[in-house]
Design an enzyme around this catalytic site. Sequence first.
Site, PDB file in Angstrom:
ATOM      1  N   CYS A 357       0.791  -1.233   0.000  1.00 45.57           N
ATOM      2  CA  CYS A 357       0.000   0.000   0.000  1.00 45.57           C
ATOM      3  C   CYS A 357       0.828   1.290   0.000  1.00 45.57           C
ATOM      4  CB  CYS A 357      -1.030  -0.025   1.119  1.00 45.57           C
ATOM      5  SG  CYS A 357      -0.587  -0.936   2.594  1.00 45.57           S
ATOM      6  N   ARG A 386       7.238 -11.240   5.116  1.00 48.01           N
ATOM      7  CA  ARG A 386       6.967 -11.023   6.538  1.00 48.01           C
ATOM      8  C   ARG A 386       7.722 -12.071   7.339  1.00 48.01           C
ATOM      9  NH1 ARG A 386       0.426  -9.640   6.268  1.00 48.01           N
ATOM     10  NH2 ARG A 386       0.680  -7.919   4.778  1.00 48.01           N
ATOM     11  N   GLN A 404       0.623 -11.134  -3.383  1.00 44.24           N
ATOM     12  CA  GLN A 404      -0.778 -10.758  -3.245  1.00 44.24           C
ATOM     13  C   GLN A 404      -1.366 -10.315  -4.580  1.00 44.24           C
ATOM     14  OE1 GLN A 404      -0.099  -7.620  -0.294  1.00 44.24           O
ATOM     15  NE2 GLN A 404      -1.219  -8.832   1.214  1.00 44.24           N
ATOM     16  N   ASP A 406      -3.056  -7.734  -5.210  1.00 47.12           N
ATOM     17  CA  ASP A 406      -3.311  -6.557  -4.393  1.00 47.12           C
ATOM     18  C   ASP A 406      -3.724  -5.379  -5.267  1.00 47.12           C
ATOM     19  OD1 ASP A 406      -3.474  -5.262  -2.021  1.00 47.12           O
ATOM     20  OD2 ASP A 406      -1.335  -4.941  -1.762  1.00 47.12           O
ATOM     21  N   HIS A 408      -5.323  -1.076  -4.919  1.00 44.46           N
ATOM     22  CA  HIS A 408      -5.753   0.055  -4.103  1.00 44.46           C
ATOM     23  C   HIS A 408      -6.521   1.015  -4.995  1.00 44.46           C
ATOM     24  CE1 HIS A 408      -2.399  -1.662  -1.811  1.00 44.46           C
ATOM     25  NE2 HIS A 408      -3.138  -1.336  -0.774  1.00 44.46           N
ATOM     26  N   LYS A 492     -12.810  -3.324   7.748  1.00 46.98           N
ATOM     27  CA  LYS A 492     -12.698  -4.110   6.520  1.00 46.98           C
ATOM     28  C   LYS A 492     -13.842  -5.102   6.393  1.00 46.98           C
ATOM     29  CE  LYS A 492      -9.454  -7.338   8.754  1.00 46.98           C
ATOM     30  NZ  LYS A 492      -8.200  -8.095   8.640  1.00 46.98           N
ATOM     31  N   HIS A 538      -8.244  -0.586   0.138  1.00 41.68           N
ATOM     32  CA  HIS A 538      -7.309  -1.704  -0.014  1.00 41.68           C
ATOM     33  C   HIS A 538      -8.142  -2.946  -0.323  1.00 41.68           C
ATOM     34  CE1 HIS A 538      -4.178   0.445   2.606  1.00 41.68           C
ATOM     35  NE2 HIS A 538      -5.299   1.126   2.833  1.00 41.68           N
TER      36      HIS A 538
END
Length: 666
Positions: A357, A386, A404, A406, A408, A492, A538
């Site tokens: 992000c 991570r 991901q 992912d 945004h 979320k 997100h």
Amino acid sequence: MSEMFRITLPDGSVREVAPGTTPADIAAAIGPGLAKAAIAARVDGELRDIGRPLDGDSALALVTARDEADALELARHDFAHVLAEAVQALFPGTQITFGPATEDGFYYDVMAPASRDPFSMDDLPAIEEKMREIIRADKPLRREVWSRQALIDRWTAEGESFKAEWAKELPEGEELTVYWSGDDWLDMCRGPHLASTGKLDPQAFKLMRVAGAYWRGDQKNAQLTRIYGTGWLNKKQLDAHLHKLEEAAKRDHRKLGAEMDLFHLQQEAHGSVFWHPKGYMIWRELEAYMRRAIDGAGYREVKTPQVMDARQWEQSGHWGKYRENMFVIPDEVPNVDDDGPIVSNDADWMALKPMNCPAHVLIFRQGIKSYRDLPLRFYENGCCHRNEPHGALHGLMRVRQFTQDDAHIFCREDQIVDEVKAFCALADRVYKDFGFTYSIKLALRPEKRFGTEEMWDKAENELRDAVAAAGLNTPDYGWEELPGEGAFYAPKLEWHLTDAIGRTWQVGTIQSDRVLPDRLDASYIGEDGERHRPVMLHRAIFGSYERFIGILIEHFAGRLPAWLAPTQAVVATIVSDADDYAKDAVARLKAAGIRAESDLRNEKINYKVREHSLAKVPHLLVVGKREAEEGTVAIRTLGVEGQRVIPLAEAIAWLKGEATPPDLQG
């Protein structure tokens, strides 16, 4: 005469009772059936023992086995206590520590007497039998309030050093309770419990395994043995759970991944996956599928750096929240002759990105954005890292390096509901293409969070409104709100998939965030000519490719839909006279876009069938001399009895349809 207590029941009726009255007394006054069925009570919402006296005016709801969540929590808590009692009865000198209920069972951490080895799987049958003996004895479970010093003295006298240590740290003014099992065994516990051990079904539990554990979770402390069990209300529930575990073991993605030659993991790269050609073919198909989906939904794909300055993570707020889970490196590696520390402060650190992000905000900030430019939807197949503990790693489901799907969405306030609604429709289509049903949850503000209450109120209500507009806030979609489970920067929506054997997996999410755009100074020029903060949504659908592939493998038990299968068809020969025909058939299949291979080995056809079935190849095309002469193939489909003989051209057309991704089908 003592003042009477006013007890309000769920139907609104009020009973006046004398001090000392218990919920069990009220159940008996209502009727013998309820007296027998009631196992606990909720007093002003707090779950309590059925025999604990009421202490004032209160709202009372009696709990029965029909209140399954409460009943299971009580039963599992009791099974844990019975386990500890059984271990100490069988092995005098055993020290006990703590034993909570868990999602589907219970465990207890114990230390074996010095005179014997730590407990092992061999000890479990005897412990189980002792537990059943205690349950059948129907021993009353009785609550008492003790002083802190009395607890310390009791545990010290009995050599329970762990319990004594814990008791010494309890607040002096706190009400401390113990529970007796009969008159000869007790444990320090807040409760509540069932009325007696006999309320448990002696056939509704099973001890599953043992593992090492450390006192208070600290490797510097004494090592204990953790005994795990599963506990239920009746044998039928236990049998159903054990069956599900058997099915889960058959579907284990690590086992199937090896059998299907998809991937492997090894110590040289803890928490990272070595994808084999067949496994990466699944990845590529998923990636292509998702790209088609996001291209059609108006996203723009981007790519951002793997390593970013620590100051960026500090500004975003992730450094303070995720620092211990981030892989960090010095900004500049010194020469070997340099003196002094490698780094002096946070400004000298770089970090592998744990999420995408902040980098997407930096792309948004390049150039001036107008309100007319919004919404902007940035998508990235973003590789993240991570630093998960070794013990938390689990196949593809919990890794250190993951990618991901992912994205945004940067939008105006007035666009939020429409954008979230559109995402709900996109997620619905994707999950249905893979054969999943799902439920939707709204995770609300956590105790520790950034942003104002007004920001959180807006964000939570916008998500509620969007789900309502999409028609998904209904019992059919398992709609539920989860207090305190949002991210530190945003509430979320969560998508919880249900797989083929009834397990749920939290996968997709969309978060409505006003915090990060503010912290990272993202803005656009509004219609009024002034700078405004965009809202940042997100969102992800797969969650991560690694975990989603693991879920797919287990959901389909390795029998992936033909469009996802690494090898979609194998042409296997019965005799060598058919080799040339098999090679030609494979060439024609490949020309039609089908991932096909030949098996020309000098092996019996039954052997080939078994081997390709184990590898979960969807379709096996068997050819012999007759098929070669007639231009046909005998098709065997995985999981389908028998075979059918059809012309090769017809088989190719049929297989091409089977191998077409669902979003490309007519």
